[in-house]
Design a protein around this motif. Structure first.
Motif, mmCIF file in Angstrom:
data_model
loop_
_atom_site.group_PDB
_atom_site.id
_atom_site.type_symbol
_atom_site.label_atom_id
_atom_site.label_comp_id
_atom_site.label_asym_id
_atom_site.label_seq_id
_atom_site.Cartn_x
_atom_site.Cartn_y
_atom_site.Cartn_z
ATOM 1 N N MET A 1 0.841 -1.176 0.000
ATOM 2 C CA MET A 1 0.000 0.000 0.000
ATOM 3 C C MET A 1 0.887 1.240 0.000
ATOM 4 O O MET A 1 1.838 1.337 0.768
ATOM 5 N N ALA A 2 0.565 2.193 -0.842
ATOM 6 C CA ALA A 2 1.346 3.417 -0.975
ATOM 7 C C ALA A 2 1.141 4.332 0.228
ATOM 8 O O ALA A 2 0.124 4.279 0.916
ATOM 9 N N LEU A 3 2.131 5.172 0.465
ATOM 10 C CA LEU A 3 2.057 6.172 1.523
ATOM 11 C C LEU A 3 1.360 7.413 0.996
ATOM 12 O O LEU A 3 1.456 7.738 -0.185
ATOM 13 N N SER A 4 0.676 8.132 1.880
ATOM 14 C CA SER A 4 0.132 9.423 1.478
ATOM 15 C C SER A 4 1.257 10.438 1.515
ATOM 16 O O SER A 4 2.296 10.224 2.130
ATOM 17 N N GLU A 41 7.592 -4.096 8.666
ATOM 18 C CA GLU A 41 6.539 -4.712 7.847
ATOM 19 C C GLU A 41 5.935 -3.696 6.878
ATOM 20 O O GLU A 41 5.665 -4.019 5.725
ATOM 21 N N ARG A 42 5.710 -2.471 7.354
ATOM 22 C CA ARG A 42 5.109 -1.435 6.502
ATOM 23 C C ARG A 42 6.034 -1.068 5.346
ATOM 24 O O ARG A 42 5.591 -0.926 4.216
ATOM 25 N N ILE A 43 7.323 -0.930 5.629
ATOM 26 C CA ILE A 43 8.275 -0.599 4.563
ATOM 27 C C ILE A 43 8.338 -1.736 3.551
ATOM 28 O O ILE A 43 8.338 -1.506 2.337
ATOM 29 N N GLU A 48 6.579 -1.617 -5.360
ATOM 30 C CA GLU A 48 7.855 -1.598 -6.075
ATOM 31 C C GLU A 48 8.107 -0.183 -6.585
ATOM 32 O O GLU A 48 7.183 0.512 -7.000
ATOM 33 N N GLY A 49 9.349 0.229 -6.555
ATOM 34 C CA GLY A 49 9.700 1.581 -6.975
ATOM 35 C C GLY A 49 9.701 2.571 -5.824
ATOM 36 O O GLY A 49 10.372 3.593 -5.871
ATOM 37 N N THR A 50 8.943 2.265 -4.781
ATOM 38 C CA THR A 50 8.911 3.113 -3.582
ATOM 39 C C THR A 50 9.803 2.515 -2.509
ATOM 40 O O THR A 50 10.512 3.223 -1.819
ATOM 41 N N ARG A 51 9.748 1.201 -2.389
ATOM 42 C CA ARG A 51 10.493 0.503 -1.341
ATOM 43 C C ARG A 51 11.978 0.435 -1.693
ATOM 44 O O ARG A 51 12.346 0.160 -2.839
ATOM 45 N N ARG A 52 12.803 0.710 -0.690
ATOM 46 C CA ARG A 52 14.247 0.550 -0.805
ATOM 47 C C ARG A 52 14.763 0.034 0.540
ATOM 48 O O ARG A 52 14.112 0.218 1.559
ATOM 49 N N PRO A 53 15.921 -0.610 0.534
ATOM 50 C CA PRO A 53 16.484 -1.059 1.804
ATOM 51 C C PRO A 53 16.620 0.132 2.760
ATOM 52 O O PRO A 53 17.110 1.195 2.374
ATOM 53 N N SER A 54 16.168 -0.051 3.985
ATOM 54 C CA SER A 54 16.142 1.036 4.960
ATOM 55 C C SER A 54 16.624 0.554 6.311
ATOM 56 O O SER A 54 16.537 -0.626 6.629
ATOM 57 N N LEU A 55 17.096 1.512 7.095
ATOM 58 C CA LEU A 55 17.492 1.245 8.466
ATOM 59 C C LEU A 55 16.477 1.900 9.390
ATOM 60 O O LEU A 55 16.125 3.068 9.205
ATOM 61 N N ILE A 56 15.989 1.139 10.359
ATOM 62 C CA ILE A 56 15.045 1.636 11.367
ATOM 63 C C ILE A 56 15.779 1.672 12.695
ATOM 64 O O ILE A 56 16.412 0.681 13.081
ATOM 65 N N ASN A 57 15.692 2.805 13.389
ATOM 66 C CA ASN A 57 16.372 2.963 14.664
ATOM 67 C C ASN A 57 15.443 3.662 15.641
ATOM 68 O O ASN A 57 14.825 4.668 15.294
ATOM 69 N N ILE A 58 15.335 3.125 16.844
ATOM 70 C CA ILE A 58 14.579 3.774 17.919
ATOM 71 C C ILE A 58 15.517 3.882 19.107
ATOM 72 O O ILE A 58 16.049 2.871 19.581
ATOM 73 N N ALA A 59 15.723 5.115 19.573
ATOM 74 C CA ALA A 59 16.623 5.362 20.701
ATOM 75 C C ALA A 59 15.921 6.230 21.732
ATOM 76 O O ALA A 59 15.132 7.114 21.377
ATOM 77 N N LEU A 60 16.216 5.973 22.993
ATOM 78 C CA LEU A 60 15.654 6.781 24.066
ATOM 79 C C LEU A 60 16.298 8.167 24.059
ATOM 80 O O LEU A 60 17.441 8.335 23.621
ATOM 81 N N GLN A 174 13.193 11.054 1.342
ATOM 82 C CA GLN A 174 13.028 11.681 2.650
ATOM 83 C C GLN A 174 11.569 11.903 3.036
ATOM 84 O O GLN A 174 11.197 11.733 4.199
ATOM 85 N N GLU A 175 10.721 12.255 2.089
ATOM 86 C CA GLU A 175 9.310 12.444 2.434
ATOM 87 C C GLU A 175 8.651 11.116 2.810
ATOM 88 O O GLU A 175 7.760 11.071 3.651
ATOM 89 N N ASP A 176 9.113 10.024 2.193
ATOM 90 C CA ASP A 176 8.596 8.703 2.542
ATOM 91 C C ASP A 176 9.166 8.218 3.880
ATOM 92 O O ASP A 176 8.454 7.569 4.660
ATOM 93 N N ASP A 177 10.440 8.535 4.155
ATOM 94 C CA ASP A 177 11.011 8.219 5.475
ATOM 95 C C ASP A 177 10.128 8.836 6.562
ATOM 96 O O ASP A 177 9.806 8.194 7.553
ATOM 97 N N HIS A 178 9.735 10.103 6.365
ATOM 98 C CA HIS A 178 8.881 10.791 7.349
ATOM 99 C C HIS A 178 7.503 10.136 7.424
ATOM 100 O O HIS A 178 7.020 9.803 8.508
ATOM 101 N N GLN A 179 6.882 9.975 6.284
ATOM 102 C CA GLN A 179 5.482 9.553 6.266
ATOM 103 C C GLN A 179 5.280 8.133 6.765
ATOM 104 O O GLN A 179 4.290 7.844 7.435
ATOM 105 N N VAL A 180 6.226 7.246 6.478
ATOM 106 C CA VAL A 180 6.060 5.872 6.962
ATOM 107 C C VAL A 180 6.108 5.843 8.491
ATOM 108 O O VAL A 180 5.366 5.080 9.123
ATOM 109 N N VAL A 181 6.920 6.705 9.095
ATOM 110 C CA VAL A 181 6.971 6.760 10.560
ATOM 111 C C VAL A 181 5.668 7.337 11.104
ATOM 112 O O VAL A 181 5.052 6.767 12.006
ATOM 113 N N ALA A 182 5.227 8.469 10.551
ATOM 114 C CA ALA A 182 3.997 9.114 11.038
ATOM 115 C C ALA A 182 2.796 8.178 10.938
ATOM 116 O O ALA A 182 2.018 8.045 11.887
ATOM 117 N N GLU A 183 2.638 7.522 9.793
ATOM 118 C CA GLU A 183 1.496 6.626 9.603
ATOM 119 C C GLU A 183 1.577 5.399 10.507
ATOM 120 O O GLU A 183 0.565 4.953 11.054
#
Length: 193
Positions: A1-4, A41-43, A48-60, A174-183
């Motif tokens: 599913m595409a991101l808004s 899972e969301r990424i 296809e064409g939107t997804r690329r290998p990504s690093l996810i990091n959560i830090a306190l 970068q806009e998709d990096d932001h939006q996937v986190v927000a959604e």
């Protein structure tokens, strides 16, 4: 599913980030695990064409002493193909969120809105470096320790002042990096996690 498409209005972005739909009731290592896996899972479900290998990091957001790095409670590559530079982007985006208390995308939009229409990406970066007197090893437009590119997002908890953690995605546009986190934050909170 595409991101808004994410908003480009900095006030709307900041209002979204502090809204009840984006505020956790608690945030523990278990919450980070749930959020991190939901992001992966969301990424991986992006078209296809939107997804690329990504690093996810959560830090306190806790302060460390003696130059220790932040306490990472979740980190994962989505698939093969991330590179060491993704770690640098994570660090710089996280630093932006911790210093200014808003997403790295909102900081970018604040800087874009302060410039004349049609400003180039280099002009936006240079204005950011100049405005905040940030170090740039090569004397150019890129800050050594901060990045105003989408993907760094504050984690807030109801009843707690300030940010408790930062989630960062690095690898998509970068806009998709932001939006996937927000959604994904919105979806995880809606499910009661």
């Amino acid at each position: 599913m595409a991101l808004s498409a994410p908003s480009t209005n900095p006030q709307a972005l900041i209002a979204q980030e502090v809204s009840p739909e984006q505020t956790f009731t608690t945030f523990t290592a278990s919450t980070a695990w749930t959020l991190g896996n939901a992001l992966r899972e969301r990424i991986l479900s992006l078209p296809e064409g939107t997804r690329r290998p990504s690093l996810i990091n959560i830090a306190l957001a806790t302060a460390t002493s003696g130059g220790l790095p932040p306490h990472v409670v979740f980190q994962s590559a989505t698939e093969s193909g991330t590179i060491p530079d993704n770690e640098n982007w994570v660090r710089r985006k996280r630093n932006t969120v911790l210093r200014w208390g808003v997403s790295s995308w909102a900081m970018r939009q604040k800087n874009v809105s302060a410039l004349a229409a049609g400003a180039t990406a280099d002009e936006v970066e240079a204005a950011f470096v100049k405005k905040f007197a940030l170090a740039s090893a090569n004397g150019g437009a890129v800050a050594d320790d901060y990045a105003i590119h989408g993907g760094g997002y504050p984690i807030r908890v109801r009843g707690v002042e300030g940010i408790v953690a930062v989630v960062v995605v690095s690898g998509l546009k970068q806009e998709d990096d932001h939006q996937v986190v927000a959604e994904t934050i919105r979806d995880v909170i809606a499910k009661g996690n």
